[in-house]
Scaffold this motif. Sequence first.
Motif, PDB file in Angstrom:
ATOM      1  N   ARG A  47     -26.609   7.296  49.978  1.00 44.32           N
ATOM      2  CA  ARG A  47     -27.327   7.762  48.786  1.00 44.32           C
ATOM      3  C   ARG A  47     -26.399   8.589  47.887  1.00 44.32           C
ATOM      4  O   ARG A  47     -26.348   8.384  46.678  1.00 44.32           O
ATOM      5  N   PHE A  48     -25.660   9.515  48.492  1.00 45.04           N
ATOM      6  CA  PHE A  48     -24.734  10.338  47.709  1.00 45.04           C
ATOM      7  C   PHE A  48     -23.582   9.497  47.163  1.00 45.04           C
ATOM      8  O   PHE A  48     -23.188   9.643  46.013  1.00 45.04           O
ATOM      9  N   PHE A  49     -23.060   8.605  48.003  1.00 42.44           N
ATOM     10  CA  PHE A  49     -21.912   7.797  47.595  1.00 42.44           C
ATOM     11  C   PHE A  49     -22.274   6.891  46.424  1.00 42.44           C
ATOM     12  O   PHE A  49     -21.487   6.752  45.487  1.00 42.44           O
ATOM     13  N   LEU A  91     -22.427   8.932  43.244  1.00 42.57           N
ATOM     14  CA  LEU A  91     -21.066   9.301  42.833  1.00 42.57           C
ATOM     15  C   LEU A  91     -20.340   8.083  42.290  1.00 42.57           C
ATOM     16  O   LEU A  91     -19.619   8.167  41.294  1.00 42.57           O
ATOM     17  N   ASN A  92     -20.553   6.945  42.921  1.00 40.68           N
ATOM     18  CA  ASN A  92     -19.942   5.698  42.492  1.00 40.68           C
ATOM     19  C   ASN A  92     -20.375   5.338  41.072  1.00 40.68           C
ATOM     20  O   ASN A  92     -19.582   4.858  40.266  1.00 40.68           O
ATOM     21  N   GLY A  93     -21.650   5.595  40.759  1.00 40.60           N
ATOM     22  CA  GLY A  93     -22.153   5.356  39.412  1.00 40.60           C
ATOM     23  C   GLY A  93     -21.453   6.220  38.376  1.00 40.60           C
ATOM     24  O   GLY A  93     -21.161   5.771  37.263  1.00 40.60           O
ATOM     25  N   LYS A 143     -17.730   5.007  37.567  1.00 40.02           N
ATOM     26  CA  LYS A 143     -17.605   3.831  36.703  1.00 40.02           C
ATOM     27  C   LYS A 143     -17.330   4.221  35.258  1.00 40.02           C
ATOM     28  O   LYS A 143     -16.726   3.473  34.510  1.00 40.02           O
ATOM     29  N   HIS A 144     -17.788   5.416  34.877  1.00 38.20           N
ATOM     30  CA  HIS A 144     -17.651   5.850  33.485  1.00 38.20           C
ATOM     31  C   HIS A 144     -16.300   6.502  33.193  1.00 38.20           C
ATOM     32  O   HIS A 144     -15.993   6.747  32.032  1.00 38.20           O
ATOM     33  N   ILE A 145     -15.510   6.777  34.215  1.00 41.88           N
ATOM     34  CA  ILE A 145     -14.203   7.403  34.003  1.00 41.88           C
ATOM     35  C   ILE A 145     -13.166   6.296  33.855  1.00 41.88           C
ATOM     36  O   ILE A 145     -12.742   5.679  34.828  1.00 41.88           O
ATOM     37  N   GLU A 174     -11.610   4.241  38.954  1.00 42.59           N
ATOM     38  CA  GLU A 174     -11.353   3.148  39.901  1.00 42.59           C
ATOM     39  C   GLU A 174     -10.488   3.626  41.070  1.00 42.59           C
ATOM     40  O   GLU A 174     -10.734   3.278  42.226  1.00 42.59           O
ATOM     41  N   ARG A 175      -9.500   4.450  40.783  1.00 41.87           N
ATOM     42  CA  ARG A 175      -8.605   4.948  41.829  1.00 41.87           C
ATOM     43  C   ARG A 175      -9.309   5.920  42.773  1.00 41.87           C
ATOM     44  O   ARG A 175      -9.107   5.881  43.987  1.00 41.87           O
ATOM     45  N   ILE A 176     -10.142   6.780  42.208  1.00 42.57           N
ATOM     46  CA  ILE A 176     -10.910   7.700  43.055  1.00 42.57           C
ATOM     47  C   ILE A 176     -11.877   6.901  43.931  1.00 42.57           C
ATOM     48  O   ILE A 176     -12.046   7.204  45.111  1.00 42.57           O
ATOM     49  N   LYS A 177     -12.476   5.870  43.350  1.00 36.68           N
ATOM     50  CA  LYS A 177     -13.405   5.025  44.111  1.00 36.68           C
ATOM     51  C   LYS A 177     -12.678   4.366  45.286  1.00 36.68           C
ATOM     52  O   LYS A 177     -13.205   4.322  46.402  1.00 36.68           O
ATOM     53  N   LYS A 178     -11.472   3.856  45.071  1.00 33.37           N
ATOM     54  CA  LYS A 178     -10.705   3.236  46.156  1.00 33.37           C
ATOM     55  C   LYS A 178     -10.402   4.242  47.260  1.00 33.37           C
ATOM     56  O   LYS A 178     -10.493   3.938  48.449  1.00 33.37           O
TER      57      LYS A 178
END
Length: 186
Positions: free
Chosen positions: A116-118, A121-123, A126-128, A135-139
Amino acid sequence: YSFRWQFLVKGYNHNISALKLFSFYLMGLFFNNFLPTSIGGDIIRIQKLIQHSGERTIGFASVLTERLIGSISALLLALISIIIMYKQFEDTNLLFIDIGLIFILIIFFSFVFYNRFFNSLNGLLKHIKIFRLGERIKKFLEALRFFRNNKWIFIYVFLASILGQVLIIMMTYLIVQALKLNISLT
């Protein structure tokens, strides 16, 4: 510390010897003398691991995960020390700062490990779009999430971190004793 790092790297299915990782540690320590803070040495370690493994995400994730878990272990030992020596402190700010930092790290890992938290945060990530930072933080976060199903790796690395911190304390105490200084272990 190289065994701790090796365990994280093995979690990503890369078999790199502890001796090789130790050599990367020594290179990082050398560069820490010239580069600002210990982050410079971490960058060298990441770069060497990327060269050796061929995978950028694993290089970043393993070093940063090791740092985060090491920070938690140091903060926990600091908390135990503050509680033991509570009467010697007139100001309780140090206790609250330590608890606050532990809480921040727990929240961080909660965001990473719980769906739920991830997802929320993932949403946001996407805006950065600047420098593909989102994208790099998401990876990186996804590489950390890999350990969600392998929590025993985190536990092992955490216990190894605690042991390493205790050994550093004991080494310092033995040096103090060898110098015949009148400083107690506490």
